[in-house]
Design an enzyme around this catalytic site. Structure first.
Site, PDB file in Angstrom:
ATOM      1  N   ASP A  49     -46.588  27.981   1.272  1.00  0.00           N
ATOM      2  CA  ASP A  49     -47.409  27.018   0.540  1.00  0.00           C
ATOM      3  C   ASP A  49     -48.689  26.827   1.330  1.00  0.00           C
ATOM      4  O   ASP A  49     -48.772  26.010   2.223  1.00  0.00           O
ATOM      5  CB  ASP A  49     -46.664  25.700   0.374  1.00  0.00           C
ATOM      6  CG  ASP A  49     -47.481  24.647  -0.342  1.00  0.00           C
ATOM      7  OD1 ASP A  49     -48.624  24.932  -0.745  1.00  0.00           O
ATOM      8  OD2 ASP A  49     -46.977  23.521  -0.491  1.00  0.00           O
ATOM      9  N   MET A  50     -49.687  27.599   0.994  1.00  0.00           N
ATOM     10  CA  MET A  50     -50.946  27.568   1.740  1.00  0.00           C
ATOM     11  C   MET A  50     -51.949  26.581   1.164  1.00  0.00           C
ATOM     12  O   MET A  50     -52.956  26.297   1.787  1.00  0.00           O
ATOM     13  CB  MET A  50     -51.547  28.967   1.781  1.00  0.00           C
ATOM     14  CG  MET A  50     -50.637  29.929   2.485  1.00  0.00           C
ATOM     15  SD  MET A  50     -51.427  31.487   2.758  1.00  0.00           S
ATOM     16  CE  MET A  50     -50.011  32.459   3.213  1.00  0.00           C
TER      17      MET A  50
END
Length: 148
Positions: A49-50
């Site tokens: 989850d950037m």
């Protein structure tokens, strides 16, 4: 041993649009860490989850050494949006937003050892026990062909 060495990193980078500079700094540090010389002969993959926006990708200094697995798999519109308040109701958001916050990167210098062969989204079925999805993001499931 004649096995194949691999390194996999995952992270949850800073959220929210206004934290763009910190998020890019975090990702640049991680990509530099994973490009250390002692790992150059390893398969190196980084994902998670950037919270990354497409506009931020151009500002990343160390991304040129990696391929974006979603792009490498042909940019399929069906697997693009991992943050999707149109379909995923977990957040209860009153707005409709579809973004590609979750990404997976494979280091290019893996000398012919590893190539992505599929990418799908996971977690798109509600859990019966609570009538919610497992997360407010769809997960990424990639399969790779690895050769010695």
């Amino acid at each position: 041993s004649s096995g194949i060495n691999a390194e996999y990193g995952t992270s949850h980078l800073e959220s929210m649009k206004y934290h763009s500079a910190e998020r890019c700094n975090q990702l640049n540090k991680m990509l530099s860490y994973m490009a250390r010389e002692q790992l150059l002969q390893n398969i190196t993959l980084f994902g998670g989850d950037m919270n990354l926006r497409d506009s931020e990708v151009k500002r990343l200094q160390n991304l040129h050494s990696y391929v974006d697995v979603w792009e490498e798999m042909g940019r399929d519109p069906e697997t693009r949006y991992t943050w999707d308040t149109v379909t995923n109701t977990n957040t209860g958001a009153s707005y409709k937003s579809r973004l590609r916050f979750d990404r997976m990167y494979l280091r290019k210098s893996c000398p012919g050892k590893c190539e992505p062969v599929s990418l799908t989204l996971t977690g798109k079925t509600k859990l019966q026990s609570c009538d919610m999805y497992p997360s407010d993001h769809w997960g990424l499931l990639a399969r790779f062909r690895v050769q010695k």
